[in-house]
Design a protein around this motif. Sequence first.
Motif, mmCIF file in Angstrom:
data_model
loop_
_atom_site.group_PDB
_atom_site.id
_atom_site.type_symbol
_atom_site.label_atom_id
_atom_site.label_comp_id
_atom_site.label_asym_id
_atom_site.label_seq_id
_atom_site.Cartn_x
_atom_site.Cartn_y
_atom_site.Cartn_z
ATOM 1 N N ASP A 23 0.816 -1.214 0.000
ATOM 2 C CA ASP A 23 0.000 0.000 0.000
ATOM 3 C C ASP A 23 0.852 1.267 0.000
ATOM 4 O O ASP A 23 0.571 2.218 0.715
ATOM 5 C CB ASP A 23 -0.979 -0.002 1.181
ATOM 6 N N SER A 24 1.900 1.277 -0.810
ATOM 7 C CA SER A 24 2.735 2.471 -0.909
ATOM 8 C C SER A 24 1.990 3.567 -1.666
ATOM 9 O O SER A 24 0.934 3.322 -2.270
ATOM 10 C CB SER A 24 4.045 2.148 -1.638
ATOM 11 N N SER A 25 2.531 4.761 -1.657
ATOM 12 C CA SER A 25 1.889 5.882 -2.349
ATOM 13 C C SER A 25 1.792 5.642 -3.849
ATOM 14 O O SER A 25 0.946 6.223 -4.522
ATOM 15 C CB SER A 25 2.650 7.175 -2.060
ATOM 16 N N THR A 63 -1.114 4.728 -10.020
ATOM 17 C CA THR A 63 -1.297 3.865 -11.175
ATOM 18 C C THR A 63 -2.655 4.125 -11.803
ATOM 19 O O THR A 63 -3.528 4.755 -11.220
ATOM 20 C CB THR A 63 -1.199 2.380 -10.777
ATOM 21 N N GLN A 64 -2.832 3.638 -13.006
ATOM 22 C CA GLN A 64 -4.108 3.787 -13.696
ATOM 23 C C GLN A 64 -4.603 2.419 -14.129
ATOM 24 O O GLN A 64 -3.974 1.806 -14.995
ATOM 25 C CB GLN A 64 -3.941 4.707 -14.897
ATOM 26 N N PRO A 65 -5.605 1.865 -13.527
ATOM 27 C CA PRO A 65 -6.413 2.401 -12.422
ATOM 28 C C PRO A 65 -5.656 2.284 -11.095
ATOM 29 O O PRO A 65 -4.668 1.557 -11.016
ATOM 30 C CB PRO A 65 -7.636 1.483 -12.424
ATOM 31 N N PRO A 66 -6.113 3.011 -10.063
ATOM 32 C CA PRO A 66 -5.469 2.896 -8.756
ATOM 33 C C PRO A 66 -5.421 1.433 -8.298
ATOM 34 O O PRO A 66 -6.381 0.691 -8.457
ATOM 35 C CB PRO A 66 -6.357 3.743 -7.841
ATOM 36 N N TRP A 82 -9.139 -2.005 -1.129
ATOM 37 C CA TRP A 82 -9.727 -2.209 -2.450
ATOM 38 C C TRP A 82 -9.797 -0.893 -3.204
ATOM 39 O O TRP A 82 -10.319 0.094 -2.692
ATOM 40 C CB TRP A 82 -11.124 -2.815 -2.337
ATOM 41 N N ARG A 83 -9.225 -0.910 -4.389
ATOM 42 C CA ARG A 83 -9.311 0.240 -5.291
ATOM 43 C C ARG A 83 -9.820 -0.272 -6.634
ATOM 44 O O ARG A 83 -10.384 -1.336 -6.712
ATOM 45 C CB ARG A 83 -7.942 0.924 -5.395
#
Length: 75
Positions: free
Chosen positions: A20-22, A27-30, A71-72
Amino acid sequence: MLREAGRSAPADIGVVGFDDSSWALRTQPPLSTVHQPAREIGRNAADLVLRQLRGEEPAPGNVLLPTPIVWRDSA
């Protein structure tokens, strides 16, 4: 590489990272990830070292920290 292959996340494949780094938000998608509680890991490690330096016995067993899934949009 997924885009080059004509695929996308999460429509064709789910992608989940770890820590869970910044970067997960860049990224796309997160990127969905498993959160690694780095601060708590460091705090526990430092506590164990300080106890040993004071001549104390470390508590027996392991330290279990929560590692929730964040979850993203990638999964």
